[in-house]
Each structure stands twice: as structure tokens, then as C-alpha cells.
Design an enzyme around this catalytic site. Structure first.
Site: not given
Length: 213
Positions: A120, A138
Site C-alpha cells: 500500500k 486502504d
């Protein structure tokens, strides 16, 4: 959603937030990388409060290493997981100096090899700093992908792959911001604010909350 719906969904989010961008304060790929590492399980507001002072002292890998972990801690100890994060920031800064001449690499593989950097974080840096078609998933984007039918998936990676496959390549980097801000300020976890949602007519969510009261 089918591809026509997905295109319409993204187009409406873009219209609602044409100037969407990261809410983290940064001035270079390096300061962005540090900010994103610090933002794990923390709010952008708390990270910005810390980095506004930190980056005046250390805004390059060399300056960060010279600062050292002991002196870094007081800048970031208001942020969650600050002990591990302080170690990682110093360690990744050393690796950037040793392996990349102090520059932030521009591939996911190289970024993920840095301490404290997962997929991420790497995708955020690739998308924001280098305008690459990377999608950082997220909690907000994972929720939107599944709740709305935009990109269903059991894992963040599943949602990421679906988004990258179905969103036009030239819009992926910008869509990252449109989706995060939509999740943060409209399609909230506990009580989505469907009454002012720009994509409410396209969204497949069955329990729409259409009243603010």
C-alpha cells in the site's frame, strides 16, 4: 458493476472533487515516503503535525540519518507505533543512501524492499510522487470497492486488481485520491452519508442512508 457503470462512477467522483490530492504534506518523493510510512494506523492530521516540524530539520535521507533515531523520536512520538516507525525511517533512509544515491526508487519491488514499506505504501508513492497507474487500497477504498459493487474482493489485493483492471489507465492515479476522499468524507464506515453522495444512483449498496436525520 459493469464497465459503463464504473466509468460513470469515476467520472462523477472526479466532478465532485476535481482537485483531489493527498492530504499529507510533503515536498519531495522522500518526504512523501516518510509521511506515508508514518501514516500507518494514524491520521493524516497527526502525521502532518509531526512532519511540519520534522521536515524543517530533516527533509533528506542524509539529514534524517544525521538526526538519528534518538532525536527523531520526540518529533513522532505522538503518532501510533512510533518506536517501530522511528527505526524504519532511519533504516530506509540509510538504504536509500547506500543503494539509490539518496533517491526514492520508482518501482514497487524496490520500494517494498525498504524497511516499513508494504504494498500500500509503495503504491501511494508510485501514484502520488511519480504519477504511475498504481492503486493503493486502504480501508476506505476496500470498503467502497465492496460496498458499492465497484470492485468487490475478499482482500485488498483483490480490490486493487479489480480497480486497476477496470479503471482507465490514465485515471488510476487520480482515482486513488477520489476514492480515498469519498470514503473519508462521504461513504463512511459506520454511517455512509448517501444523501449527498454524487454516485448514489450508480452505487449498488442495498442499505442506502438517504436521510441526514
Amino acid at each position: 458493476m459493469n464497465k459503463k457503470e464504473i466509468k460513470g462512477f469515476i467520472r462523477l467522483l472526479a466532478k465532485a472533487r476535481p482537485d483531489a490530492k493527498t492530504e499529507l504534506n510533503y515536498s519531495s518523493p522522500y518526504t512523501l515516503l516518510v509521511s506515508v510510512v508514518l501514516s500507518a494506523q494514524a491520521t493524516d492530521i497527526s502525521v502532518n503535525k509531526a512532519t511540519n516540524k520534522l521536515f524543517k530539520i530533516a527533509s533528506t535521507p542524509e539529514a534524517m540519518v544525521a538526526l538519528g533515531e534518538e532525536k527523531l523520536v520526540p518529533f513522532i512520538n505522538s503518532i501510533g507505533l512510533w518506536r517501530a516507525k522511528s527505526r524504519n525511517v532511519i533504516a530506509l533512509s540509510k538504504q536509500l543512501i547506500e543503494n539509490y544515491n539518496g533517491q526514492v526508487p520508482q518501482t514497487r519491488e524496490a520500494l517494498e524492499a525498504l524497511p516499513g514499506v508494504g504494498r500500500k505504501t509503495a503504491n501511494v508513492v508510485l501514484s502520488v510522487a511519480f504519477d504511475q497507474p498504481a492503486m493503493a487500497v486502504d480501508t476506505h477504498i476496500f470498503r467502497i470497492g465492496n460496498r458499492t459493487g465497484l470492485a468487490p474482493g475478499k482482500t485488498p489485493l483483490d480490490v486493487e486488481k479489480n480497480l486497476v483492471t477496470n479503471i482507465p489507465r490514465e485515471l488510476i492515479a487520480k482515482s486513488h485520491h477520489w476514492l480515498i476522499l469519498h470514503g473519508r468524507y462521504c461513504c463512511k464506515a459506520k454511517k455512509p452519508e448517501c444523501w449527498h453522495c454524487p454516485v448514489v444512483q450508480i452505487c449498488h449498496y442495498q442499505d442506502k442512508n438517504i436521510s441526514p436525520f
